[in-house]
Design a protein around this motif. Structure first.
Motif, short mmCIF file in Angstrom:
data_model
loop_
_atom_site.label_atom_id
_atom_site.label_comp_id
_atom_site.label_asym_id
_atom_site.label_seq_id
_atom_site.Cartn_x
_atom_site.Cartn_y
_atom_site.Cartn_z
N VAL A 102 0.90 -1.07 0.01
CA VAL A 102 0.15 -0.11 -0.10
C VAL A 102 0.66 1.24 -0.03
O VAL A 102 0.46 2.18 -0.66
N SER A 103 1.98 1.35 0.71
CA SER A 103 2.91 2.47 0.69
C SER A 103 3.29 2.91 -0.88
O SER A 103 3.68 4.03 -0.89
N GLY A 104 3.30 1.96 -1.81
CA GLY A 104 3.80 2.45 -3.27
C GLY A 104 2.61 2.35 -4.06
O GLY A 104 2.68 2.70 -5.16
N ALA A 105 1.47 2.56 -3.72
CA ALA A 105 0.37 2.20 -4.45
C ALA A 105 0.11 3.76 -5.13
O ALA A 105 0.36 4.56 -5.04
N LYS A 106 -0.62 3.21 -6.38
CA LYS A 106 -0.89 4.54 -7.49
C LYS A 106 -2.18 4.46 -7.58
O LYS A 106 -2.97 3.69 -7.42
N ALA A 107 -2.99 5.64 -7.90
CA ALA A 107 -4.25 5.69 -8.29
C ALA A 107 -4.76 5.35 -9.66
O ALA A 107 -5.93 5.46 -9.86
N SER A 108 -3.81 5.12 -10.54
CA SER A 108 -4.38 4.48 -11.77
C SER A 108 -3.19 3.63 -12.23
O SER A 108 -1.95 3.82 -12.19
N PRO A 109 -3.66 2.33 -12.71
CA PRO A 109 -4.78 1.81 -13.07
C PRO A 109 -5.30 1.23 -11.73
O PRO A 109 -4.73 0.97 -10.84
N ILE A 110 -6.71 1.11 -11.80
CA ILE A 110 -7.31 0.60 -10.28
C ILE A 110 -8.39 -0.58 -10.94
O ILE A 110 -9.14 -0.02 -11.51
N TYR A 111 -8.26 -1.73 -10.68
CA TYR A 111 -9.26 -2.78 -10.98
C TYR A 111 -10.33 -2.96 -9.98
O TYR A 111 -10.02 -3.10 -8.65
#
Length: 223
Positions: A102-111
Motif C-alpha cells: 500500500v505504501s507504493g500504491a498508485k491511483a491508476s490503474p485500479i481494478y
C-alpha cells in the motif's frame, strides 16, 4: 481482453490536454484490442473537483456494466497486453504499486471486480471525497484513496485488496522494454496551484506535473 477499461475527461483550460489524451487513449485501446468506455464529462470548474468526482463515476459505471472494470486516468499510456486484468477475480480491488504494498500504491490503474466488496470500497471512497469537499480541504482523489487502501488492507478486512507490480504504474520518463503501463501526470496550472496549497515545493510540483514532456510527436512514450 474482456475487462472494460473506463475513464472520463473534463477539460479545464484551452490546452485541451484531456480531450487530446482521450483521443489518443481510445486509439491505444483499439490497437491492443481493449474494450473501453471513455466518456466526456462536464467539468465541475476546477481540477480538484473533477478529480474528486472519480469514485462516483466509477461506481455508477460499475453498477451500469455489472462486470469487472479497470479505471485508468485519461493520460495513461498502455504499451502492451493488459490481459492480466481478466485474471483478478479473486480480488475486490487491485491497484498498481511501486513496491507491491500500500505504501507504493498508485491511483491508476485500479481494478474493481463486480462484487459487494468493490462497491463497498467505492461507496466509502465517494463518501470520503464528499467530506473533503464539505470541509474545503485541499486534497485530490489520490490523497483520499491511499488511507482507504491502508484501512482495507488489514487481515480483518472482508474486502480483498491486490497489488500489481511496478511495470503497471511506471513513472513518466522511466519507461523501458518491460513497462506495461506508463502513468500520466497532467501539468495544468490549476493542478499546480492545488499542489502549492498542499505545501509542495516547486521542484516536487514539476516532478508531479510532467504533462507531455516524455511523449514523442506521435503521442507515444519515449523509451
Amino acid at each position: 481482453m474482456k475487462t472494460t477499461l473506463i475513464s472520463f475527461y473534463s477539460d479545464i483550460d484551452d490546452t485541451k490536454y484531456y480531450s487530446k489524451h482521450a483521443k489518443r487513449l481510445r486509439a491505444n485501446c483499439k490497437e491492443l484490442g481493449i474494450p473501453y468506455d471513455i466518456r466526456k464529462k462536464k467539468s465541475l470548474g476546477d481540477y480538484q473537483l473533477n478529480c474528486l468526482s472519480k469514485p462516483q463515476f466509477i461506481l455508477d459505471t460499475l453498477n451500469k456494466i455489472e462486470e469487472p472494470i479497470v479505471w485508468m486516468d485519461i493520460d495513461t499510456i498502455i504499451h502492451k497486453s493488459i490481459d492480466i486484468f481478466d485474471k483478478l477475480s479473486g480480488f475486490d480491488v487491485v491497484v498498481s504499486s511501486a513496491n507491491k504494498q500500500v505504501s507504493g500504491a498508485k491511483a491508476s490503474p485500479i481494478y474493481f471486480n463486480n462484487t459487494p466488496g468493490a462497491k463497498q470500497f467505492l461507496i466509502q471512497w465517494k463518501t470520503n471525497t464528499e467530506l473533503v469537499i464539505s470541509n474545503k480541504d485541499i486534497l485530490f482523489d489520490h490523497e483520499v484513496l491511499f488511507p482507504l487502501l491502508k484501512a482495507f488492507s488489514t487481515k480483518e478486512s472482508t474486502i480483498k485488496i491486490g497489488y500489481l507490480p511496478v511495470e503497471y504504474c511506471v513513472w513518466p520518463g522511466e519507461s523501458n522494454e518491460d513497462s506495461v503501463i506508463t502513468m500520466g501526470l497532467a501539468d495544468g496550472e490549476d493542478k499546480k496551484d492545488g499542489l502549492r496549497k498542499m505545501g509542495m515545493n516547486e521542484d516536487h510540483i514539476e516532478w508531479q506535473a510532467t504533462g507531455n514532456k516524455f511523449l514523442d510527436n506521435e503521442g507515444k512514450v519515449k523509451v
